[in-house]
Design a protein around this motif. Sequence first.
Motif, PDB file in Angstrom:
ATOM      1  N   GLY A  17      11.892 -24.112  23.916  1.00  0.00           N
ATOM      2  CA  GLY A  17      11.519 -22.762  23.985  1.00  0.00           C
ATOM      3  C   GLY A  17      12.702 -21.778  24.164  1.00  0.00           C
ATOM      4  N   THR A  20      14.188 -21.335  20.638  1.00  0.00           N
ATOM      5  CA  THR A  20      13.443 -20.393  19.628  1.00  0.00           C
ATOM      6  C   THR A  20      13.448 -19.082  20.205  1.00  0.00           C
ATOM      7  OG1 THR A  20      11.772 -22.258  19.652  1.00  0.00           O
ATOM      8  CG2 THR A  20      10.905 -20.154  19.208  1.00  0.00           C
ATOM      9  N   GLN A  21      13.768 -18.762  21.477  1.00  0.00           N
ATOM     10  CA  GLN A  21      13.812 -17.458  21.756  1.00  0.00           C
ATOM     11  C   GLN A  21      15.245 -16.814  21.091  1.00  0.00           C
ATOM     12  OE1 GLN A  21      14.031 -16.729  25.923  1.00  0.00           O
ATOM     13  NE2 GLN A  21      13.628 -14.443  25.996  1.00  0.00           N
ATOM     14  N   ILE A  41       6.839 -14.812  14.540  1.00  0.00           N
ATOM     15  CA  ILE A  41       6.835 -15.413  16.046  1.00  0.00           C
ATOM     16  C   ILE A  41       5.299 -15.512  16.533  1.00  0.00           C
ATOM     17  CG2 ILE A  41       7.739 -15.033  18.122  1.00  0.00           C
ATOM     18  CD1 ILE A  41      10.175 -13.883  16.950  1.00  0.00           C
ATOM     19  N   LEU A  42       4.538 -14.311  16.581  1.00  0.00           N
ATOM     20  CA  LEU A  42       3.365 -14.259  17.120  1.00  0.00           C
ATOM     21  C   LEU A  42       2.422 -15.409  16.129  1.00  0.00           C
ATOM     22  CD1 LEU A  42       1.246 -13.025  18.580  1.00  0.00           C
ATOM     23  CD2 LEU A  42       0.549 -11.518  16.548  1.00  0.00           C
ATOM     24  N   ALA A  44       3.638 -18.201  14.766  1.00  0.00           N
ATOM     25  CA  ALA A  44       4.007 -19.545  15.251  1.00  0.00           C
ATOM     26  C   ALA A  44       3.551 -20.062  16.620  1.00  0.00           C
ATOM     27  CB  ALA A  44       5.455 -19.620  15.162  1.00  0.00           C
ATOM     28  N   THR A  45       3.676 -18.908  17.552  1.00  0.00           N
ATOM     29  CA  THR A  45       3.140 -19.022  18.985  1.00  0.00           C
ATOM     30  C   THR A  45       1.571 -19.320  19.065  1.00  0.00           C
ATOM     31  OG1 THR A  45       4.895 -17.527  19.783  1.00  0.00           O
ATOM     32  CG2 THR A  45       3.237 -18.064  21.158  1.00  0.00           C
ATOM     33  N   LEU A  46       0.919 -18.694  18.265  1.00  0.00           N
ATOM     34  CA  LEU A  46      -0.690 -18.976  18.264  1.00  0.00           C
ATOM     35  C   LEU A  46      -0.899 -20.463  17.559  1.00  0.00           C
ATOM     36  CD1 LEU A  46      -1.895 -15.462  16.930  1.00  0.00           C
ATOM     37  CD2 LEU A  46      -2.025 -16.308  19.416  1.00  0.00           C
ATOM     38  N   ASN A  48       1.343 -22.883  17.572  1.00  0.00           N
ATOM     39  CA  ASN A  48       1.518 -23.982  18.598  1.00  0.00           C
ATOM     40  C   ASN A  48       0.574 -24.096  19.662  1.00  0.00           C
ATOM     41  OD1 ASN A  48       3.387 -25.569  20.165  1.00  0.00           O
ATOM     42  ND2 ASN A  48       4.710 -24.074  21.057  1.00  0.00           N
ATOM     43  N   HIS A  49       0.036 -23.154  20.334  1.00  0.00           N
ATOM     44  CA  HIS A  49      -0.687 -22.938  21.333  1.00  0.00           C
ATOM     45  C   HIS A  49      -2.243 -23.697  20.964  1.00  0.00           C
ATOM     46  CE1 HIS A  49       2.118 -20.482  23.275  1.00  0.00           C
ATOM     47  NE2 HIS A  49       1.275 -20.508  24.597  1.00  0.00           N
TER      48      HIS A  49
END
Length: 68
Positions: A17, A20-21, A41-42, A44-46, A48-49
Amino acid sequence: MEPFLTSTAIVTLAEIGDKTQLLAIVLAARFVQPFPIVGGILVATLANHFLAALVGAQAAAFLQGDLF
């Protein structure tokens, strides 16, 4: 040796993490339009979750039993 390898693996997973940041900050600073980067990023985050929840639900269904 096993405790060393286990702790190394856990720390490696935890640091993903942070990398990634840092990548997101560098990309946003380098390119003029930050909105596509933030959108990527949004997404990819969604994703990933979603995958983490899917794997967790499958693991919970697989691990049902007297021990749990």
